[in-house]
Write an enzyme that holds these catalytic residues in place. Structure first.
Site, short mmCIF file in Angstrom:
data_model
loop_
_atom_site.label_atom_id
_atom_site.label_comp_id
_atom_site.label_asym_id
_atom_site.label_seq_id
_atom_site.Cartn_x
_atom_site.Cartn_y
_atom_site.Cartn_z
N GLU A 161 0.93 -1.04 0.01
CA GLU A 161 0.17 -0.04 -0.07
C GLU A 161 0.81 1.14 -0.12
O GLU A 161 1.82 1.29 0.94
CB GLU A 161 -0.77 -0.12 1.36
CG GLU A 161 -1.85 1.20 1.29
CD GLU A 161 -2.54 1.40 2.95
OE1 GLU A 161 -2.31 0.36 3.40
OE2 GLU A 161 -2.86 2.34 3.16
N ASP B 96 -3.39 10.14 10.28
CA ASP B 96 -2.23 9.17 10.53
C ASP B 96 -1.84 9.68 11.91
O ASP B 96 -1.85 10.55 12.48
CB ASP B 96 -1.25 9.23 9.39
CG ASP B 96 -1.70 8.43 8.40
OD1 ASP B 96 -1.75 7.33 8.34
OD2 ASP B 96 -1.74 8.90 7.01
#
Ligand code: PLP
Lengths: 250, 441
Positions: A43, A54
């Site tokens: 990914e 994140d």
């Protein structure tokens, strides 16, 4: 290119998350080459100035990646021997989605995951799926650990490459969340109709063993790998992946 | 579990009985609306700069509360010990019809019902989550629970819970309330809590604000920041207990609505509750909204959230990521907000002086599933007085906001309309509010 079909099966896939051109182009390509034999899928994140969901480790990779934005994906062309999907935030591409998807298709990506799609651009799901298909890309969906059941049902009907369940509040940060329960809930809703991939703060063979036992179809490793290569280089990262792979196939 | 609850309720509705069912039991589970929302709840986020606030949560909150904040479970089991405590403090609370109020308003075949949380020893709904949170803090091995309070409702509830679980308790009380509402502060101290006026000089943020203004009135946002900062000084021993806004708080409060559904002699057309951070509103309405979303009942019911014009986040705020606390120690949540630095004018319904509303409530308002209205202090206190004279209960100024909305809605309602609201607390310790606003000496 080696295709490991992403299907619902008894074999749990190992997926590695990397931010494109982190820490620099050469090392990034070196990592890909070194670990491709044990990773089932990559990914690859498009470096952004706003990696909103994140945690600290992956945020750092976005900030320090050598090339910023879509151009960072150019080095993937012809350099990937495994399937890969592209991860990018819709916020960065909403006005030029076709340019973004064309790029993903050109470099040979299999699918696209936009983690903020279902939270901040909920009305765009149909458009996202249609556009992905138009470019020959498979849509992937990111869901959180408290996603409405009916909406998960709806996502399954789009026949995505997989549904990605974020186990934690953000990538790389482990909170005392009973992830086993949450995974079971969404696994039971999705059943065998579509692969369920999980990620966020997975770091040890015990983690992946547990997740495999619950029946997930893939585990994504991100922050743990980045910390490991920062600590003692690509070889250490490889060792970590090997230990995780062993736990998955044993 | 749900089938049982709904079966009973629907059976009663069918019989058309107006009897108030008193034989309900304390629910076995809390309800988590995240599982049924029409769109997903946006995740919590870290701000662009500084350390991970998400990571910090493990040092601030009891671990089971973090788990509940991120739980995908629709029905969350209530631990036996918490259920026993709920019984001990007087749950289930009554659900009654306000017949005298109906008559006073000259209503024709419009029924008004209310759930009364004021019978709890804390005098408000806040105890429902305080008990659960103190229980989980103790399970983590913490010795001391720490929190913020304004009018003192949450502080009092936390003090009671701490006393019941044998824990130390430290409270940061907004300075405006610390001065104007000594009764609850004294009761907290009776229960063993230490109460500091906020801003205080115990914390960095407090000291900074006091430097600018020694008489700073404080706000819930500031008091939260102080409580969190204080916990972080000794994270092994202390746990922070939030009074509202966090999803797990709303989850605990769903005992109110779950009981109410079992108690309802007739299904309401309009359901009303006031909003500070949203836990009172969510606790009362979410079990019903959940049924509506799952198409299991309440299909035609309207849900109205009532806020103060002094802190009108739902009616005038922006839907965006913001910190629940003023100093930004806690992660960003997506909500209707007036901005974390907004300091609401000191009103008597101090529990409504908060800049944001819980993410799930914010989404429901954004989608139009919940309507929002805001009222001024004076009209609200007049409504409270009317209610007191009719029903013999002095409402808390916060709860009075719901009463004002009930009266407005009832006057316009067509015959056959049924209205239900949550009377979240009594106002026996709010004599200053009644005296000043209504001019009663
Ligand atoms: C009696 C009463 N009702 C309602 C509220 C508002 O509560 P919430 O923050 O749960 O919306 C408060 C807050 O302190 C209160 O004390």
């Amino acid at each position: 290119m080696v295709h490991v079909p992403m299907t619902v099966s008894s074999c749990t896939k190992l997926i590695l998350y990397l931010t494109a051109t982190y820490p620099n182009t050469t090392t990034f390509l070196n990592i890909i080459e070194t670990v491709s034999h044990i990773v089932d899928m990559f990914e690859i994140g498009v470096p952004t100035t706003n990696p909103k969901y994140d945690g600290p480790t992956i945020r750092m990779t976005h900030r320090t990646a050598e090339v910023k934005g879509l151009n960072a994906l150019d080095i993937l062309r012809g350099n990937m021997s495994r399937d890969f999907i592209i991860m990018a935030y819709m916020e960065d591409h909403v006005d030029k989605l076709d340019i973004f998807l064309r790029k993903c298709a050109e470099i040979g990506a299999k699918g696209v995951l936009m983690p903020d799609l279902l939270f901040d651009y909920y009305d765009m799901v149909d458009k996202f799926v249609n556009e992905c298909r138009r470019f020959g890309l498979e849509p992937c969906f990111f869901i959180s650990s408290k996603f409405p059941y009916r909406e998960v049902e709806r996502l399954v009907t789009y026949r995505p490459l997989f549904i990605y369940l974020g186990l934690q509040a953000c990538s790389g940060v482990r909170l005392p969340i009973f992830i086993e329960r949450n995974v079971k809930i969404y696994k039971s809703i999705i059943g065998d109709r579509c692969p369920l991939v999980v990620g966020f703060a997975i770091k040890s063979p015990d983690d992946v063993r547990l997740l495999k036992k619950i029946g997930v179809d893939g585990v994504v490793i991100g922050s743990a790998f980045i910390k490991e290569i920062a600590r003692c280089g690509v070889e250490c990262g490889l060792k970590l992946l090997e230990s995780l792979k062993r736990a998955l196939v044993e | 579990m749900w089938c049982r609850v709904w079966f009973k309720a629907s059976r009663i509705f069918k019989e058309g009985s107006r009897r108030v069912i008193s034989m309900v039991s304390v629910p076995s589970h809390w309800y988590n609306i995240a599982a049924d929302l029409p769109v997903p709840l946006p995740p919590v986020r870290d701000p662009d700069t500084g350390p991970s606030r998400i990571e910090l949560l493990t040092k601030i909150l009891p671990s089971m509360l973090i788990d509940q904040e991120f739980s995908g479970e629709r029905w969350i089991p209530i631990p036996d010990e918490v259920r026993r405590m709920y019984e001990k403090v007087g749950r289930p609370t009554p659900y009654r019809r306000a017949e005298n109020l109906e008559r006073a308003l000259g209503l024709r075949d419009v029924h008004i019902y209310y759930k009364f949380e004021g019978i709890l020893p804390s005098g408000s709904h806040k105890l429902n989550t305080a008990l659960a949170q103190a229980y989980y803090a103790k399970q983590d091995g913490a010795e001391e629970v720490v929190t913020e309070t304004s009018a003192g409702q949450w502080g009092l509830a936390t003090s009671i819970a701490a006393a019941l679980f044998g824990m130390k308790c430290t409270i940061f009380m907004t300075r405006a309330s610390y001065k104007s509402k000594p009764q609850r502060r004294i009761l907290m101290q009776v229960l063993g809590a230490t109460v500091h006026p906020s801003p205080s000089d115990l914390t960095e943020i407090g000291r900074k604000l006091l430097e600018k203004d020694r008489e700073h009135p404080g706000s819930l946002g500031i008091a939260i920041s102080e409580a969190v900062e204080y916990v972080l000084k000794e994270p092994e021993k202390r746990r922070y207990l939030p009074g509202s806004v966090m999803e797990f708080v709303l989850i605990h409060q769903t005992v109110i609505g779950l009981e109410a559904i079992e108690q309802m002699p007739e299904q309401p057309d309009i359901v009303i509750a006031c909003v500070g951070g949203g836990s009172n509103f969510g606790g009362f309405t979410y079990p019903m909204i959940g049924m509506k979303l799952r198409e299991e009942g309440f299909e035609k019911t309207r849900f109205i959230a009532v806020e103060s014009k002094a802190a009108p986040k739902l009616t005038s705020g922006r839907y965006m990521y913001d910190h629940p606390d003023t100093s930004g120690i806690l992660p960003l949540i997506k909500m209707y907000t007036l901005g974390k630095d907004f300091v609401p004018p000191p009103i008597h319904a101090a529990g409504l002086r908060y800049h944001g509303a819980a993410p799930s409530l914010s989404i429901l308002v954004k989608l139009g599933i919940v309507e929002a209205v805001a009222y001024e202090q004076e009209e609200v206190m007049r409504a409270a007085q009317l209610f007191a004279r009719c029903e013999g209960i002095i409402p808390a100024p916060e709860s009075a906001h719901a009463i004002k909305a009930v009266i407005d809605v009832a006057k316009k309602a067509s015959p056959g309309t049924v209205i239900a609201f949550n009377l979240s607390g009594h106002g026996l310790l709010d004599t200053d509010a009644y005296s000043r606003v209504l001019g009663i000496q």
